[in-house]
Write a protein that holds these residues in place. Structure first.
Motif, PDB file in Angstrom:
ATOM      1  N   SER A  24       0.855  -1.188   0.000  1.00  0.00           N
ATOM      2  CA  SER A  24       0.000   0.000   0.000  1.00  0.00           C
ATOM      3  C   SER A  24       0.892   1.239   0.000  1.00  0.00           C
ATOM      4  O   SER A  24       2.065   1.163   0.370  1.00  0.00           O
ATOM      5  CB  SER A  24      -0.906   0.013   1.230  1.00  0.00           C
ATOM      6  N   PRO A  25       0.334   2.391  -0.404  1.00  0.00           N
ATOM      7  CA  PRO A  25       1.131   3.622  -0.451  1.00  0.00           C
ATOM      8  C   PRO A  25       1.637   4.077   0.912  1.00  0.00           C
ATOM      9  O   PRO A  25       2.589   4.850   0.986  1.00  0.00           O
ATOM     10  CB  PRO A  25       0.155   4.648  -1.045  1.00  0.00           C
ATOM     11  N   LEU A  51       9.130   1.503   4.330  1.00  0.00           N
ATOM     12  CA  LEU A  51      10.141   0.916   3.451  1.00  0.00           C
ATOM     13  C   LEU A  51      10.672  -0.406   4.008  1.00  0.00           C
ATOM     14  O   LEU A  51      10.889  -1.364   3.254  1.00  0.00           O
ATOM     15  CB  LEU A  51      11.295   1.900   3.249  1.00  0.00           C
ATOM     16  N   ASP A  52      10.873  -0.489   5.323  1.00  0.00           N
ATOM     17  CA  ASP A  52      11.420  -1.711   5.916  1.00  0.00           C
ATOM     18  C   ASP A  52      10.519  -2.916   5.629  1.00  0.00           C
ATOM     19  O   ASP A  52      11.002  -3.999   5.271  1.00  0.00           O
ATOM     20  CB  ASP A  52      11.573  -1.544   7.435  1.00  0.00           C
ATOM     21  N   ALA A  53       9.208  -2.716   5.761  1.00  0.00           N
ATOM     22  CA  ALA A  53       8.267  -3.805   5.506  1.00  0.00           C
ATOM     23  C   ALA A  53       8.240  -4.171   4.028  1.00  0.00           C
ATOM     24  O   ALA A  53       8.160  -5.352   3.664  1.00  0.00           O
ATOM     25  CB  ALA A  53       6.866  -3.405   5.979  1.00  0.00           C
ATOM     26  N   ALA A  54       8.316  -3.170   3.166  1.00  0.00           N
ATOM     27  CA  ALA A  54       8.287  -3.417   1.721  1.00  0.00           C
ATOM     28  C   ALA A  54       9.519  -4.190   1.267  1.00  0.00           C
ATOM     29  O   ALA A  54       9.432  -5.075   0.405  1.00  0.00           O
ATOM     30  CB  ALA A  54       8.183  -2.098   0.967  1.00  0.00           C
TER      31      ALA A  54
END
Length: 235
Positions: free
Chosen positions: A177-178, A182-185
């Motif tokens: 999701s927007p 960043l760490d999770a992505a």
């Protein structure tokens, strides 16, 4: 035509003004001005209101921007601070389009190349901005590739920590999701890669150009793979 604010005491100034006059002759977008590094100001049309000012940072700016006249050169000249734009940056779009889409004859190309080569090359460290690496030797030889990689990556981990995630993953994240962090992505991306490879315990994975090695660690820790990662960058 040039305004009275131009100082023609410098060869680079005179050459730059000549290039500007010839370059923008016939260009329909006129609502801009150009300020040179010495404070001189050039306007293609005194009657037009300025929507933006193109700022040439040094005496070799036009050379960096237009030799050769490609979108890549123009973009890199902006990134390396050879020029800047004051005012409405979008006002430059139609101007850039007209310049890049202009059909140059061979004679015109040679003429402008000669003029541009009269301008000096900028310092390698102009305004603290490093230029692209100057590579020599056989293409994709170990020595040439090592020089390219170390020039790009060996500029301190502290720099890369400014914009990478906590794992220092050096490639795009996989955002759900927007609003996702960043760490999770990046963690999702690592897992996505391993699933795409259908990694099984005991299988071997070779990561060429492994960066800081997080895919190597993730694949070994969570999928039981036997992983080897290599990079020529010491940090």
């Amino acid at each position: 035509m040039p305004t009275e604010t131009i100082h023609l005491t410098d060869n680079a100034v005179r050459t730059s003004i000549r290039i500007l006059e010839e370059l923008f002759r016939g260009i329909s977008v006129r609502s801009f001005a150009v300020r040179l590094w010495d404070g001189s100001v050039w306007k293609p049309d005194e009657e037009e209101r300025e929507h933006c000012v193109l700022v040439l940072r040094h005496s070799g700016a036009l050379r960096q921007m237009f030799l050769p006249p490609t979108e890549l050169n123009l973009a890199e000249a902006y990134i390396f601070d050879d020029f800047d734009i004051e005012g409405d940056i979008h006002a430059v779009d139609p101007l850039a389009d007209q310049l890049l889409q202009r059909r140059w004859t061979v004679r015109e190309k040679l003429h402008f190349a000669r003029l541009l080569r009269r301008l000096p090359l900028p310092d390698r460290e102009h305004n603290g901005h490093r230029r692209a690496a100057v590579l020599t030797g056989q293409r994709h030889s170990k020595e040439r590739d090592r020089h390219a990689v170390t020039y790009h990556y060996d500029i301190s981990n502290e720099f890369f920590k400014l914009f990478l995630d906590v794992r220092m993953v050096y490639s795009c994240g996989y955002f759900e999701s927007p609003t996702e962090e960043l760490d999770a992505a990046q963690l999702r991306k690592l897992d996505y890669v391993c699933k795409k490879l259908r990694l099984q315990p005991g299988e071997r994975l070779f990561d060429i150009g492994c960066g800081w090695g997080e895919l190597v660690i993730h694949a070994a820790k969570h999928y039981g793979a036997k992983v080897l990662g290599i990079t020529v960058s010491e940090p």
